[in-house]
Design a protein around this motif. Structure first.
Motif, short mmCIF file in Angstrom:
data_model
loop_
_atom_site.label_atom_id
_atom_site.label_comp_id
_atom_site.label_asym_id
_atom_site.label_seq_id
_atom_site.Cartn_x
_atom_site.Cartn_y
_atom_site.Cartn_z
N SER A 71 -1.49 2.45 -5.35
CA SER A 71 -2.68 1.89 -4.71
C SER A 71 -3.82 2.91 -4.82
O SER A 71 -3.59 4.12 -4.78
CB SER A 71 -2.40 1.58 -3.24
N GLN A 72 -5.03 2.43 -4.94
CA GLN A 72 -6.20 3.29 -5.07
C GLN A 72 -7.18 3.09 -3.92
O GLN A 72 -8.39 3.21 -4.09
CB GLN A 72 -6.88 3.05 -6.41
N ALA A 73 -6.65 2.77 -2.76
CA ALA A 73 -7.47 2.58 -1.57
C ALA A 73 -6.86 3.35 -0.41
O ALA A 73 -5.67 3.18 -0.11
CB ALA A 73 -7.59 1.10 -1.23
N GLU A 74 -7.64 4.17 0.25
CA GLU A 74 -7.11 4.95 1.37
C GLU A 74 -6.76 4.08 2.57
O GLU A 74 -6.01 4.48 3.46
CB GLU A 74 -8.09 6.05 1.78
N THR A 75 -7.30 2.86 2.60
CA THR A 75 -6.97 1.95 3.70
C THR A 75 -5.51 1.49 3.65
O THR A 75 -5.00 0.94 4.62
CB THR A 75 -7.90 0.73 3.64
N GLU A 76 -4.86 1.74 2.50
CA GLU A 76 -3.46 1.35 2.35
C GLU A 76 -2.54 2.16 3.26
O GLU A 76 -1.41 1.73 3.56
CB GLU A 76 -3.03 1.54 0.89
N PHE A 77 -3.00 3.30 3.73
CA PHE A 77 -2.17 4.13 4.60
C PHE A 77 -1.76 3.40 5.88
O PHE A 77 -0.73 3.69 6.47
CB PHE A 77 -2.91 5.42 4.96
N ALA A 78 -2.60 2.47 6.32
CA ALA A 78 -2.32 1.78 7.58
C ALA A 78 -1.11 0.85 7.48
O ALA A 78 -0.50 0.52 8.50
CB ALA A 78 -3.55 0.97 8.01
N SER A 79 -0.74 0.46 6.26
CA SER A 79 0.34 -0.53 6.10
C SER A 79 1.60 0.04 5.46
O SER A 79 2.54 -0.70 5.21
CB SER A 79 -0.17 -1.69 5.24
N GLY A 121 -15.24 12.50 0.68
CA GLY A 121 -14.88 13.06 1.97
C GLY A 121 -13.97 12.14 2.77
O GLY A 121 -13.04 12.59 3.44
N ASP A 122 -14.24 10.82 2.70
CA ASP A 122 -13.42 9.86 3.44
C ASP A 122 -11.99 9.83 2.90
O ASP A 122 -11.03 9.75 3.68
CB ASP A 122 -14.04 8.46 3.35
N GLU A 123 -11.83 9.90 1.57
CA GLU A 123 -10.49 9.89 0.98
C GLU A 123 -9.71 11.13 1.39
O GLU A 123 -8.53 11.04 1.76
CB GLU A 123 -10.60 9.80 -0.53
N LYS A 124 -10.36 12.27 1.35
CA LYS A 124 -9.66 13.52 1.71
C LYS A 124 -9.28 13.52 3.19
O LYS A 124 -8.16 13.92 3.55
CB LYS A 124 -10.56 14.71 1.39
N THR A 131 -5.25 13.00 7.60
CA THR A 131 -4.77 12.30 8.79
C THR A 131 -3.38 11.73 8.58
O THR A 131 -2.52 11.81 9.45
CB THR A 131 -5.76 11.18 9.16
N PHE A 132 -3.14 11.18 7.38
CA PHE A 132 -1.84 10.57 7.10
C PHE A 132 -0.73 11.62 7.05
O PHE A 132 0.37 11.40 7.58
CB PHE A 132 -1.92 9.83 5.76
N LEU A 133 -1.02 12.77 6.46
CA LEU A 133 0.00 13.82 6.34
C LEU A 133 0.08 14.70 7.59
O LEU A 133 1.08 15.39 7.79
CB LEU A 133 -0.30 14.71 5.12
N GLY A 134 -0.97 14.71 8.37
CA GLY A 134 -0.97 15.54 9.57
C GLY A 134 -1.22 17.00 9.28
O GLY A 134 -0.81 17.87 10.07
#
Length: 315
Positions: free
Chosen positions: A15-23, A39-42, A47-50
């Motif tokens: 996937s090439q969308a950072e919004t995919e992390f939510a699912s 900046g939003d992608e990084k 946030t996803f990895l903590g």
């Protein structure tokens, strides 16, 4: 740009969308590849990895002895990937962050080792079960590319050697070409040693899967072979450089020998001519054909000097 490789059943989805992390769950993600991210992608990856992901500026400023570090939750590793740009080599920093079994990479330019690995992951998903296997595959691909670079430099060195044997274009530009190849060889060696240090630190850690230990040791053996090959190639370039300098010095000495010989041959004749060029009365100066005798004496003196030089084997 962001590329998220995660497992869905037996398949690996990208996937090439950072919004995919939510699912998706963290355990299903193998690899997060950041290529010149926004900046939003990084921030989404952090946030996803903590954990925080090192920036390019931070990675470039880190000393070579501190390119590997561990925290309670993550492993941070930094290295440079070489790319040939004309006659020179360019270094591109790549940052690796491993949290549990998830790998995150940060780079600024497209790299062939990453592109080819992404295709292989999608074609053979069963071979890549977590981020550690992806990391090992990236290093394996990179070492293969470094081996190609070392082989290419070795071929260029052989071509330089042939040009020296055939005495083709042995000049200052040729010497500068050898010097540039030496600079490239030193850069390649430093880059390979940097990867050796990185893999050694990985083996010292207790977080990598035990099944990858044999593969990592094989990679270290390959690196050692490349270092030895690079050292040999560098020594060969030094020898070629000394040979070219010797040939150039011989040519210059040959030219100086010619000029010196001409000066010595003409010196006695010049001395005789200077005597008869003075505005005083000299022997035989009153005869009309006296100049023929003077010329004859000059020729005899020059021939005598040549004969003497030949007897002394100076000619």
């Amino acid at each position: 740009m962001i590329s998220i490789f995660y497992r869905q059943g037996a398949e690996i989805i990208v996937s090439q969308a950072e919004t995919e992390f939510a699912s998706i769950s963290k355990n299903s993600v193998l690899w997060i590849d950041l290529l010149s991210p926004t900046g939003d992608e990084k921030r989404a990856v952090e946030t996803f990895l903590g954990t925080e992901i090192q920036s390019r500026a931070t990675a470039e400023e880190i000393e070579s002895s501190s390119r590997f570090s561990e925290t309670e939750h993550a492993i941070f590793a930094n290295t440079n990937f070489l790319s040939p740009t004309g006659d020179e080599m360019s270094e591109d920093a790549v940052s690796f962050t491993i949290v549990s079994d998830t790998l995150a990479t940060l780079r600024e330019i497209p790299l062939r080792s990453f592109t080819s690995l992404q295709r292989r992951i999608l074609a053979r998903p069963a071979q890549y079960d977590n981020g550690w296997t992806v990391f090992t595959a990236i290093m394996d691909q990179r070492i293969d590319l470094d081996a190609d670079i070392v082989e290419l430099m070795s071929k260029e060195t052989s071509q330089f050697s042939k040009r020296i044997n055939q005495k083709e274009d042995i000049n200052e530009d040729f010497l500068l070409d050898i010097n540039q190849l030496q600079e490239n060889a030193m850069m390649v060696r430093e880059n390979i040693v940097d990867k050796q240090r990185l893999l050694t630190n990985i083996l010292k850690s207790d977080r990598y899967p035990d099944r990858l230990e044999a593969k990592l040791n094989v990679l270290l053996q390959d690196i050692s072979s490349l270092i030895n090959h690079t050292n040999f190639n560098f020594e060969r370039l030094e020898y070629l450089q000394d040979t070219v300098l010797g040939i150039i010095n011989l040519d210059q000495n040959r030219i100086m020998k010619v000029f010196t010989l001409i000066s010595v041959l003409l010196m006695p004749a010049t001395l005789i001519a200077s005597f008869y060029g003075m505005n005083v009365t000299l022997p035989f100066a009153e005869f009309p054909l006296a100049w023929l005798g003077i010329v004859a004496v000059m020729v005899v003196v020059v021939l005598a000097v040549i004969y003497m030089f030949r007897r002394k084997e100076l000619l």
